[in-house]
Design an enzyme around this catalytic site. Structure first.
Site, PDB file in Angstrom:
ATOM      1  N   SER A  45       0.726  -1.391  -0.010  1.00  0.00           N
ATOM      2  CA  SER A  45      -0.073  -0.004   0.139  1.00  0.00           C
ATOM      3  C   SER A  45       0.853   1.405   0.171  1.00  0.00           C
ATOM      4  O   SER A  45       0.414   2.496  -0.266  1.00  0.00           O
ATOM      5  CB  SER A  45      -1.052  -0.088   1.047  1.00  0.00           C
ATOM      6  OG  SER A  45      -1.854  -1.003   1.231  1.00  0.00           O
ATOM      7  N   GLY A 214      -4.673  -2.321  -1.113  1.00  0.00           N
ATOM      8  CA  GLY A 214      -3.367  -1.748  -2.286  1.00  0.00           C
ATOM      9  C   GLY A 214      -3.452  -0.518  -2.040  1.00  0.00           C
ATOM     10  O   GLY A 214      -3.967   0.302  -1.314  1.00  0.00           O
ATOM     11  N   GLY A 216      -3.017   3.774  -3.858  1.00  0.00           N
ATOM     12  CA  GLY A 216      -3.457   4.596  -5.089  1.00  0.00           C
ATOM     13  C   GLY A 216      -4.994   4.601  -4.723  1.00  0.00           C
ATOM     14  O   GLY A 216      -5.565   4.427  -3.658  1.00  0.00           O
ATOM     15  N   CYS A 241      -9.326  -2.163   3.635  1.00  0.00           N
ATOM     16  CA  CYS A 241      -8.903  -0.923   3.184  1.00  0.00           C
ATOM     17  C   CYS A 241      -9.116  -0.614   1.758  1.00  0.00           C
ATOM     18  O   CYS A 241     -10.329  -0.221   1.693  1.00  0.00           O
ATOM     19  CB  CYS A 241      -7.149  -1.452   3.332  1.00  0.00           C
ATOM     20  SG  CYS A 241      -6.243   0.318   3.292  1.00  0.00           S
ATOM     21  N   LEU A 242      -8.330  -0.594   0.690  1.00  0.00           N
ATOM     22  CA  LEU A 242      -8.634  -0.524  -0.647  1.00  0.00           C
ATOM     23  C   LEU A 242      -9.800  -1.087  -0.840  1.00  0.00           C
ATOM     24  O   LEU A 242     -10.866  -0.884  -1.710  1.00  0.00           O
ATOM     25  CB  LEU A 242      -7.496  -0.370  -1.609  1.00  0.00           C
ATOM     26  CG  LEU A 242      -7.972  -0.128  -2.913  1.00  0.00           C
ATOM     27  CD1 LEU A 242      -7.032   0.923  -3.528  1.00  0.00           C
ATOM     28  CD2 LEU A 242      -7.788  -1.356  -3.835  1.00  0.00           C
ATOM     29  N   GLN A 245     -13.214   0.323  -0.039  1.00  0.00           N
ATOM     30  CA  GLN A 245     -13.303   1.479  -0.931  1.00  0.00           C
ATOM     31  C   GLN A 245     -14.035   0.980  -2.303  1.00  0.00           C
ATOM     32  O   GLN A 245     -15.087   1.513  -2.797  1.00  0.00           O
ATOM     33  CB  GLN A 245     -12.158   2.241  -1.207  1.00  0.00           C
ATOM     34  CG  GLN A 245     -11.662   2.882   0.172  1.00  0.00           C
ATOM     35  CD  GLN A 245     -10.303   3.138   0.113  1.00  0.00           C
ATOM     36  OE1 GLN A 245      -9.737   3.561  -1.145  1.00  0.00           O
ATOM     37  NE2 GLN A 245      -9.447   3.397   1.214  1.00  0.00           N
ATOM     38  N   ASN A 283      -3.446   2.326   7.071  1.00  0.00           N
ATOM     39  CA  ASN A 283      -2.533   2.937   6.141  1.00  0.00           C
ATOM     40  C   ASN A 283      -3.327   3.115   4.799  1.00  0.00           C
ATOM     41  O   ASN A 283      -3.629   1.982   3.979  1.00  0.00           O
ATOM     42  CB  ASN A 283      -1.492   1.716   5.790  1.00  0.00           C
ATOM     43  CG  ASN A 283      -0.310   2.345   4.524  1.00  0.00           C
ATOM     44  OD1 ASN A 283      -0.651   3.543   4.111  1.00  0.00           O
ATOM     45  ND2 ASN A 283       0.167   1.496   3.980  1.00  0.00           N
ATOM     46  N   GLY A 285      -4.934   6.573   2.274  1.00  0.00           N
ATOM     47  CA  GLY A 285      -5.001   7.901   1.833  1.00  0.00           C
ATOM     48  C   GLY A 285      -6.599   8.388   1.203  1.00  0.00           C
ATOM     49  O   GLY A 285      -6.533   9.360   1.127  1.00  0.00           O
ATOM     50  N   TYR A 286      -7.062   7.550   1.089  1.00  0.00           N
ATOM     51  CA  TYR A 286      -8.586   7.561   0.654  1.00  0.00           C
ATOM     52  C   TYR A 286      -9.623   6.976   1.511  1.00  0.00           C
ATOM     53  O   TYR A 286      -9.012   5.993   2.267  1.00  0.00           O
ATOM     54  CB  TYR A 286      -8.594   6.914  -0.939  1.00  0.00           C
ATOM     55  CG  TYR A 286      -7.815   7.655  -1.965  1.00  0.00           C
ATOM     56  CD1 TYR A 286      -8.317   8.340  -2.966  1.00  0.00           C
ATOM     57  CD2 TYR A 286      -6.600   7.285  -1.909  1.00  0.00           C
ATOM     58  CE1 TYR A 286      -7.753   9.190  -3.798  1.00  0.00           C
ATOM     59  CE2 TYR A 286      -5.689   7.813  -3.090  1.00  0.00           C
ATOM     60  CZ  TYR A 286      -6.149   8.757  -3.964  1.00  0.00           C
ATOM     61  OH  TYR A 286      -5.502   9.484  -4.773  1.00  0.00           O
ATOM     62  N   HIS A 322      -6.548  -2.784   9.024  1.00  0.00           N
ATOM     63  CA  HIS A 322      -5.989  -4.083   8.961  1.00  0.00           C
ATOM     64  C   HIS A 322      -6.230  -5.002  10.133  1.00  0.00           C
ATOM     65  O   HIS A 322      -5.369  -4.747  11.131  1.00  0.00           O
ATOM     66  CB  HIS A 322      -4.570  -3.760   8.438  1.00  0.00           C
ATOM     67  CG  HIS A 322      -4.327  -3.122   7.170  1.00  0.00           C
ATOM     68  ND1 HIS A 322      -4.209  -4.066   5.943  1.00  0.00           N
ATOM     69  CD2 HIS A 322      -4.188  -1.971   6.775  1.00  0.00           C
ATOM     70  CE1 HIS A 322      -4.028  -3.312   4.944  1.00  0.00           C
ATOM     71  NE2 HIS A 322      -3.893  -2.172   5.384  1.00  0.00           N
ATOM     72  N   GLU A 324      -5.281  -7.964  10.325  1.00  0.00           N
ATOM     73  CA  GLU A 324      -4.362  -8.880  10.284  1.00  0.00           C
ATOM     74  C   GLU A 324      -3.010  -8.192  10.615  1.00  0.00           C
ATOM     75  O   GLU A 324      -1.834  -8.794  10.662  1.00  0.00           O
ATOM     76  CB  GLU A 324      -4.384  -9.492   8.979  1.00  0.00           C
ATOM     77  CG  GLU A 324      -3.454  -8.817   7.893  1.00  0.00           C
ATOM     78  CD  GLU A 324      -4.128  -7.349   7.558  1.00  0.00           C
ATOM     79  OE1 GLU A 324      -3.498  -6.461   6.961  1.00  0.00           O
ATOM     80  OE2 GLU A 324      -5.353  -7.128   7.648  1.00  0.00           O
TER      81      GLU A 324
END
Length: 350
Positions: A45, A214, A216, A241-242, A245, A283, A285-286, A322, A324
């Protein structure tokens, strides 16, 4: 005389000491974690970013490959107040520029106040402010890196045997600990490329579709979103996480860029149903803006951003953080039990 320079999007140039030579560019971000630097540096990430450690000493318990989350370092450069030789030598062997003797308190404050920003890095005997500025000028915004999934995903499927539910894990930059958490529960896991087709997934006949973390902008992971849209209502779907989203976008939700994101190991998350607060590693940023057809079940205590989504109707379960994470905290590891239970229940109803 300095032998390293950071050229910031603000126009400032920060002098530093080179610990691993090279030139790089990326999005300048920080993590507040004071342990787990090996895990952070190998977390996919962090691809295309320049990672600043807020904790002043990085490397005080060495470097051991068994703690890595992937097979390489992902940040394009690394910044610290003080870095041990072990970490500096590891980063140099990976070809990743690294600098220290930076006032990271001031740098973190700048990022917090002004947001994650582009940065150019020049380090080593031939370093110069001009090279750092040239790197900055050539640096794209994170949302403009549309092919970032190809840089962090497996190129061919990988299979892990198990006697439990079969998990189709779409690798958008998956941490190794996600696979470990599933296989430790005896799940059968297929790790699939980020752009895997619905036909390939269907041929595996999985019990649950799992979208990984992931780097971006989630808007650039169109194939993963199309997978979720294709299988919603047919398969239980999970995400981290991603992954959360992407799932939200597939259900009519929106995502947005955060000012400086959540990166650390002490983010408090409130579960609406239980009223319990757990500490989490994050972790990203979106974040999810609007959840679409999904229900927000957990929120970040600090800023109320969505940390958990679900839908009983569609069999959806996601987390922004996360569960894990290594070296921890492990307050929320039962997420993986809940995902596999979701898969088992769906099999019974089929």
């Amino acid at each position: 005389m300095s032998d390293a320079y950071l050229a910031l999007e603000t126009g400032d140039v920060v002098e530093a000491r080179a610990r691993a030579p090279g030139a790089a560019q990326g999005e300048l971000v920080f993590t507040t974690a004071y342990t787990g630097y090996e895990e952070s540096l190998t977390d996919p990430s962090y691809e295309a970013q320049v990672l600043t450690f807020a904790y002043p000493l990085i490397g005080n318990y060495g470097v051991r490959s068994e703690r890595f989350e992937s097979d390489r370092v992902h940040p394009y450069a690394v910044v610290a107040r003080e870095m041990t030789d072990d970490v500096a030598e590891w980063l140099e062997s990976e070809g990743v520029p690294a600098v220290d003797h930076v006032d990271t308190r001031e740098l973190v404050t700048d990022i917090r106040d002004r947001g994650a920003m582009k940065v150019g890095v020049s380090a080593g005997p031939d370093a110069s402010p001009e090279e750092a500025k040239a790197q900055l000028d050539d640096c794209p915004h994170m949302s403009d890196i549309t092919d970032i999934g190809a840089d962090v995903s497996v190129s061919e499927p990988q299979h892990y045997d198990g006697t439990g539910p079969r998990v189709a894990l779409v690798d958008c930059g998956a941490k190794g600990s996600i696979v470990d958490s599933l296989t430790a529960r005896d799940a059968e896991v297929d790790v699939l490329p980020y752009d895997v087709t619905p036909e390939t997934v269907a041929d595996l006949d999985p019990d649950v579709l799992f979208i990984s973390n992931g780097p971006g902008d989630p808007a650039n992971f169109e194939a993963a979103q199309e997978l979720v849209e294709h299988f919603k209502g047919e398969l239980p779907i999970a995400g981290i996480c991603l992954g959360q989203q992407v799932v939200a976008r597939a259900f009519g939700g929106t995502t947005e860029k955060m000012t400086f994101g959540h990166r650390g190991v002490n983010q408090p998350v409130l579960d609406h149903d239980s009223g319990r607060v757990v500490m989490t590693t994050q972790n990203h940023g979106y974040t999810v803006g609007e959840p679409g057809d999904l229900t927000v079940t957990q929120v970040n205590v600090n800023d109320d951003t969505p940390e958990g989504l679900d839908s009983e109707e569609y069999g959806i379960l996601t987390r922004q953080y996360h569960p894990e994470a290594n070296p921890g905290p492990h307050d929320s590891l039962d997420f993986f039990d809940d995902v596999l239970e979701l898969a088992e229940n769906a099999k019974l109803l089929a």
